[in-house]
Design a protein around this motif. Sequence first.
Motif, mmCIF file in Angstrom:
data_model
loop_
_atom_site.group_PDB
_atom_site.id
_atom_site.type_symbol
_atom_site.label_atom_id
_atom_site.label_comp_id
_atom_site.label_asym_id
_atom_site.label_seq_id
_atom_site.Cartn_x
_atom_site.Cartn_y
_atom_site.Cartn_z
ATOM 1 N N HIS A 6 7.639 17.799 12.639
ATOM 2 C CA HIS A 6 7.154 16.549 13.253
ATOM 3 C C HIS A 6 7.249 15.496 12.556
ATOM 4 O O HIS A 6 7.458 14.504 12.935
ATOM 5 C CB HIS A 6 6.064 16.914 13.929
ATOM 6 N N ASN A 18 5.855 10.554 21.166
ATOM 7 C CA ASN A 18 5.643 10.834 19.789
ATOM 8 C C ASN A 18 4.462 11.758 19.182
ATOM 9 O O ASN A 18 4.166 11.856 18.213
ATOM 10 C CB ASN A 18 5.213 9.264 19.199
ATOM 11 N N ARG A 70 4.174 8.601 14.847
ATOM 12 C CA ARG A 70 4.280 10.189 15.056
ATOM 13 C C ARG A 70 2.811 10.855 14.927
ATOM 14 O O ARG A 70 2.555 10.494 13.619
ATOM 15 C CB ARG A 70 5.335 10.957 14.527
ATOM 16 N N THR A 102 0.584 5.089 20.857
ATOM 17 C CA THR A 102 1.906 4.994 20.314
ATOM 18 C C THR A 102 2.922 5.284 21.661
ATOM 19 O O THR A 102 3.329 4.325 22.537
ATOM 20 C CB THR A 102 2.071 6.076 19.466
#
Length: 239
Positions: free
Chosen positions: A161, A83, A60, A79
Amino acid sequence: MAPKSSSNDPRTATAFRINGVDLHVPEGLATPEIIEKLSTGTYEADEARAADRCVKPGFRVLELGAGLGYVTTLAAQRTAPENVLSVEANPALLPVIEANLARNGCNGVTLLHGAVSGAAEEGETASFHISNGFTGSRLGAQGGRQVEVPLIGFHELIRAHRPHVVLMDVEGAEAGFFDRHWKCPLRFCAMELHPRQYGPSVIKKIVDTMSAMGMTYDPVVSSRKILGFRKVWGSDEAE
């Protein structure tokens, strides 16, 4: 790398391709200096190298200061778009970022409008200075063109997050992000320092706080004003 269009005139919309990323710059948005960097492929080169080094599949990513969405796109490609959470204060850049993400197949990125500060109350706003050519825009600058933007608390973003990677270029606002440890599984962090906005004591505080969180200086990411950190892996901990 050469631009896709034949014109480098900043008064016209121009398209570029850098590191496989297609970027479109609307008419009048960029200065000749930015156009030159886009033309030669040196636009945000250090930040792009940091994203390539730090972002791993499944990580993330929290990006503060998206610009044209170039590093945002690179991170999403490394990624997955879902994310990546990116924050940009300049309202004129939001449709540009969204369009550049879309043309590179990264529609799933979450893009927030606001200026990130160390702390912010719900609904709080602040005056944000818009500089010529969009780079260098920041909170706290006097004069010039000012717009009112939402304030977003840094630690609230971190908790929500829970990023493995934090990438930031927020023109000095980073000074307020190191008052306490970050509550996230941080693995890499890369930031552009702004020593004209604060003194050596703030840089020391940044380094000390990172060290207290088990992070160490990353010489691969660090370059000029880009300061990189990476997690110190224990003997029984796999990267």
